[in-house]
Design an enzyme around this catalytic site. Structure first.
Site, PDB file in Angstrom:
ATOM      1  N   LYS A 196       0.808  -1.226   0.000  1.00 25.37           N
ATOM      2  CA  LYS A 196       0.000   0.000   0.000  1.00 25.37           C
ATOM      3  C   LYS A 196       0.839   1.273   0.000  1.00 25.37           C
ATOM      4  O   LYS A 196       0.382   2.312  -0.484  1.00 25.37           O
ATOM      5  CB  LYS A 196      -0.958   0.006   1.197  1.00 25.37           C
ATOM      6  CG  LYS A 196      -2.055  -1.042   1.098  1.00 25.37           C
ATOM      7  CD  LYS A 196      -3.038  -0.929   2.247  1.00 25.37           C
ATOM      8  CE  LYS A 196      -4.126  -1.979   2.135  1.00 25.37           C
ATOM      9  NZ  LYS A 196      -5.148  -1.833   3.193  1.00 25.37           N
TER      10      LYS A 196
ATOM     11  N   TYR B 234     -11.287  -9.668   8.243  1.00 26.01           N
ATOM     12  CA  TYR B 234     -12.665 -10.151   8.076  1.00 26.01           C
ATOM     13  C   TYR B 234     -12.725 -11.662   7.819  1.00 26.01           C
ATOM     14  O   TYR B 234     -13.813 -12.234   7.763  1.00 26.01           O
ATOM     15  CB  TYR B 234     -13.374  -9.416   6.935  1.00 26.01           C
ATOM     16  CG  TYR B 234     -12.676  -9.525   5.595  1.00 26.01           C
ATOM     17  CD1 TYR B 234     -12.880 -10.619   4.758  1.00 26.01           C
ATOM     18  CD2 TYR B 234     -11.790  -8.539   5.172  1.00 26.01           C
ATOM     19  CE1 TYR B 234     -12.235 -10.740   3.544  1.00 26.01           C
ATOM     20  CE2 TYR B 234     -11.137  -8.641   3.954  1.00 26.01           C
ATOM     21  CZ  TYR B 234     -11.364  -9.740   3.144  1.00 26.01           C
ATOM     22  OH  TYR B 234     -10.700  -9.844   1.954  1.00 26.01           O
TER      23      TYR B 234
ATOM     24  N   ARG C 255       5.782  -3.900  16.315  1.00 19.87           N
ATOM     25  CA  ARG C 255       6.818  -4.877  16.641  1.00 19.87           C
ATOM     26  C   ARG C 255       8.179  -4.204  16.767  1.00 19.87           C
ATOM     27  O   ARG C 255       9.077  -4.726  17.420  1.00 19.87           O
ATOM     28  CB  ARG C 255       6.875  -5.970  15.572  1.00 19.87           C
ATOM     29  CG  ARG C 255       5.673  -6.895  15.562  1.00 19.87           C
ATOM     30  CD  ARG C 255       5.723  -7.867  14.395  1.00 19.87           C
ATOM     31  NE  ARG C 255       5.708  -7.187  13.110  1.00 19.87           N
ATOM     32  CZ  ARG C 255       5.814  -7.780  11.935  1.00 19.87           C
ATOM     33  NH1 ARG C 255       5.970  -9.092  11.882  1.00 19.87           N
ATOM     34  NH2 ARG C 255       5.776  -7.080  10.818  1.00 19.87           N
TER      35      ARG C 255
ATOM     36  N   ASN D 214      -4.729   2.136  -1.743  1.00 16.77           N
ATOM     37  CA  ASN D 214      -5.289   0.786  -1.866  1.00 16.77           C
ATOM     38  C   ASN D 214      -6.195   0.643  -3.087  1.00 16.77           C
ATOM     39  O   ASN D 214      -6.817  -0.390  -3.274  1.00 16.77           O
ATOM     40  CB  ASN D 214      -6.077   0.403  -0.608  1.00 16.77           C
ATOM     41  CG  ASN D 214      -7.435   1.065  -0.545  1.00 16.77           C
ATOM     42  OD1 ASN D 214      -7.535   2.292  -0.613  1.00 16.77           O
ATOM     43  ND2 ASN D 214      -8.488   0.283  -0.410  1.00 16.77           N
TER      44      ASN D 214
END
Length: 245
Positions: A65, A207, A150, A86
């Site tokens: 992206k 999702y 992270r 996107n």
């Protein structure tokens, strides 16, 4: 035949092709086809465009992206402000215009999840391209947020040094990372879920599966939860409008 598709890596979890195929069948659109184009690197994009000259539009997912912007001829003001694309529209002369429809989907998802609630603080898990759209949408609502990454250099906290009280006071927690996506359905972001309460709102951009471990942990604590389906549908429909404008 007008062709559309999704680029990213990996794409085994994606419902985009199924969604658009069903949409084309339902709406009697017989001259369009949507396919998945898994690219080993974003440098493969020009080759894909050369091989499939009928491509009129592309969606972009993890991990491209941000990197895709370097290959575009123009980027919408909003996508530029977000720092991620996107959705790409390919014009008849081959020019590529980048847009961000993730933020449109996020607005709809936040409306559905929060209703009239206005959390004083949000916690965003992940710092990739999807996270940048989340940050933009939260800023629109004047909701302060902290980032968990992270890597210490990319966020306010890492998963190893996230204070329990930050989870407790951040009543909106958004998983903008791919952790928990099919097939890794047993994974969840490493946060102290014991500090999630019934006053919390948890949004997962994932999702597939519909109930991620992240959301299930929130459900067990009595939190309000919503998966990424609303965002997925709204961003897909917004992409379709852009491709046909």
């Amino acid at each position: 035949m007008r062709r559309f598709g999704l680029i990213g890596r990996p794409l085994g979890h994606s419902a985009s092709a199924a969604y658009f195929t069903e949409k084309f069948n339902r709406e009697g659109i017989s001259d369009c086809k949507y396919s998945l184009y898994e690219l080993p690197s974003i440098e493969e994009l020009p080759g894909l465009l050369a091989r499939v000259p009928e491509l009129c539009g592309l969606n972009v997912t993890i991990p491209y992206k941000r990197d895709v912007i370097a290959f575009l001829d123009s980027v919408s003001h909003e996508a530029q402000a977000i720092g991620a694309v996107n959705c790409i529209r390919r014009s008849a002369d081959g020019r590529l215009a980048g847009h961000n429809t993730d933020v449109i989907g996020l607005r709809a998802a936040l409306n559905e999840l929060l209703g009239t609630a206005v959390p004083e603080q949000a916690l965003v898990l992940g710092t990739g391209g999807a996270s940048q759209a989340v940050q933009y949408a939260l800023a629109e609502r004047d909701i302060p947020f902290a980032l968990v990454s992270r890597e210490a250099s990319k966020g306010n906290y890492t998963y190893d040094n996230l204070p329990c009280e930050v989870v407790e006071t951040s009543r909106l927690i958004i998983n903008a990372s791919p952790v928990g996506t099919y097939p890794n359905v047993d994974a969840a972001p490493r946060i102290p879920y014991a500090y999630v309460t019934p006053e919390h709102y948890l949004l997962d951009l994932v999702y597939n599966p519909p109930l991620t471990q992240f959301l299930d942990y929130g459900r067990q604590r009595g939190a309000h939860i919503l998966n990424g389906r609303t965002m997925f549908v709204e961003q897909a429909e917004a992409s379709w409008r852009i491709w046909n404008a």
